[in-house]
Motif scaffolding. Structure first.
Motif, PDB file in Angstrom:
ATOM      1  N   UNK A  97       0.825  -1.214   0.000  1.00  0.00           N
ATOM      2  CA  UNK A  97       0.000   0.000   0.000  1.00  0.00           C
ATOM      3  C   UNK A  97       0.859   1.263   0.000  1.00  0.00           C
ATOM      4  N   UNK A  98       2.160   1.109   0.260  1.00  0.00           N
ATOM      5  CA  UNK A  98       3.075   2.242   0.228  1.00  0.00           C
ATOM      6  C   UNK A  98       3.953   2.265  -1.027  1.00  0.00           C
ATOM      7  N   UNK A  99       3.831   1.214  -1.848  1.00  0.00           N
ATOM      8  CA  UNK A  99       4.689   1.124  -3.027  1.00  0.00           C
ATOM      9  C   UNK A  99       3.943   0.311  -4.084  1.00  0.00           C
ATOM     10  N   UNK A 100       3.306   1.001  -5.001  1.00  0.00           N
ATOM     11  CA  UNK A 100       2.449   0.354  -5.994  1.00  0.00           C
ATOM     12  C   UNK A 100       3.118  -0.784  -6.769  1.00  0.00           C
ATOM     13  N   UNK A 101       4.418  -0.705  -7.092  1.00  0.00           N
ATOM     14  CA  UNK A 101       5.019  -1.826  -7.825  1.00  0.00           C
ATOM     15  C   UNK A 101       4.972  -3.167  -7.071  1.00  0.00           C
ATOM     16  N   UNK A 102       4.773  -3.171  -5.738  1.00  0.00           N
ATOM     17  CA  UNK A 102       4.672  -4.431  -4.996  1.00  0.00           C
ATOM     18  C   UNK A 102       3.300  -5.080  -5.151  1.00  0.00           C
ATOM     19  N   UNK A 103       2.298  -4.324  -5.560  1.00  0.00           N
ATOM     20  CA  UNK A 103       0.941  -4.871  -5.671  1.00  0.00           C
ATOM     21  C   UNK A 103       0.915  -6.034  -6.662  1.00  0.00           C
ATOM     22  N   UNK A 104       0.122  -7.070  -6.359  1.00  0.00           N
ATOM     23  CA  UNK A 104       0.080  -8.247  -7.242  1.00  0.00           C
ATOM     24  C   UNK A 104      -0.206  -7.917  -8.710  1.00  0.00           C
ATOM     25  N   UNK A 105      -1.055  -6.926  -8.953  1.00  0.00           N
ATOM     26  CA  UNK A 105      -1.362  -6.599 -10.342  1.00  0.00           C
ATOM     27  C   UNK A 105      -0.179  -5.944 -11.062  1.00  0.00           C
ATOM     28  N   UNK A 106       0.810  -5.482 -10.305  1.00  0.00           N
ATOM     29  CA  UNK A 106       1.982  -4.832 -10.891  1.00  0.00           C
ATOM     30  C   UNK A 106       3.261  -5.659 -10.786  1.00  0.00           C
ATOM     31  N   UNK A 107       3.250  -6.682  -9.966  1.00  0.00           N
ATOM     32  CA  UNK A 107       4.467  -7.448  -9.702  1.00  0.00           C
ATOM     33  C   UNK A 107       4.235  -8.926 -10.022  1.00  0.00           C
ATOM     34  N   UNK A 108       4.829  -9.364 -11.099  1.00  0.00           N
ATOM     35  CA  UNK A 108       4.691 -10.763 -11.505  1.00  0.00           C
ATOM     36  C   UNK A 108       5.164 -11.672 -10.373  1.00  0.00           C
ATOM     37  N   UNK A 109       4.342 -12.614 -10.006  1.00  0.00           N
ATOM     38  CA  UNK A 109       4.697 -13.561  -8.961  1.00  0.00           C
ATOM     39  C   UNK A 109       4.086 -13.245  -7.611  1.00  0.00           C
ATOM     40  N   UNK A 110       3.715 -12.008  -7.361  1.00  0.00           N
ATOM     41  CA  UNK A 110       3.055 -11.684  -6.096  1.00  0.00           C
ATOM     42  C   UNK A 110       1.593 -12.111  -6.203  1.00  0.00           C
TER      43      UNK A 110
END
Length: 150
Positions: A97-110
Motif C-alpha cells: 500500500x506504500x509502493x504500488x510496484x509491490x501490488x500483485x497486479x503490478x508485480x509478476x509472482x506476487x
C-alpha cells in the motif's frame, strides 16, 4: 534479506527454518524453499507450505516469500505447529500500500497483498503472542513482524 538481517538476528536464535530463501538463506537456518518461484533447479525445490517434517524449531524466518503464496495463512499455521513453545516467527514482507510496484497486479509472482494489520491478525488467530514489528515501511517499502508461540 541482508537488509533485515540485523533486526532478525535479535529474534532468530537457535535452530530454525528459513521459508523461501531462494539463493540468500538466513545464516544457519534450514532452508525450506518453494524453488519454483525463483526458478531454481528441481533439487532445491521443497514446498514451504508443508512443514510437517519439522518440529521443535526455535524460529521460523521468512523474507519476501509469503506474498508469492495464496495459502500464506496456512503457512503461518504450519509455522506455529513447527515451533517449540517460546519459539518465534519473523516475517519480512513488501508493504504494497506504500509502493504500488509491490501490488500483485503490478508485480509478476506476487499472489497476495500483505500489510502489517492483516499479518498481525493472522498471527494472533494462529495463536502467536507478543506480536511486534514495523510501524512504517522501511527504505525497501517493506515491513517486519514477529510473534512468539506461548
Amino acid at each position: 534479506m541482508r537488509h533485515i538481517l540485523p533486526v532478525a538476528r535479535l529474534y532468530c536464535l537457535g535452530e530454525g527454518l528459513d521459508l523461501g530463501p531462494g539463493l540468500d538463506p538466513f545464516p544457519g537456518a534450514r532452508c525450506v524453499d518453494d524453488g519454483g518461484m525463483y526458478g531454481l533447479p528441481a533439487e532445491f525445490k521443497n514446498d514451504f507450505r508443508d512443514l510437517s517434517a519439522h518440529h521443535d524449531m526455535d524460529y521460523v524466518f521468512s523474507s519476501a516469500a509469503l506474498e508469492h503464496c495464496p495459502e500464506w495463512r496456512n503457512v503461518i499455521g504450519e509455522a506455529f505447529r513447527a515451533l517449540r513453545p517460546g519459539g518465534v516467527i519473523f516475517l519480512y514482507l513488501p508493504w504494497d500500500e506504500h509502493y504500488a510496484p509491490w501490488k500483485p497486479e503490478n508485480c509478476k509472482g506476487h499472489a497476495v497483498s500483505l500489510n502489517p494489520a492483516a499479518v498481525r491478525e493472522v498471527l494472533s488467530d494462529a495463536g502467536f503472542v507478543g506480536i511486534d514489528g514495523s510501524v512504517e515501511p522501511d527504505s525497501l517499502a517493506s515491513f517486519w513482524i514477529v510473534g512468539r508461540k506461548p
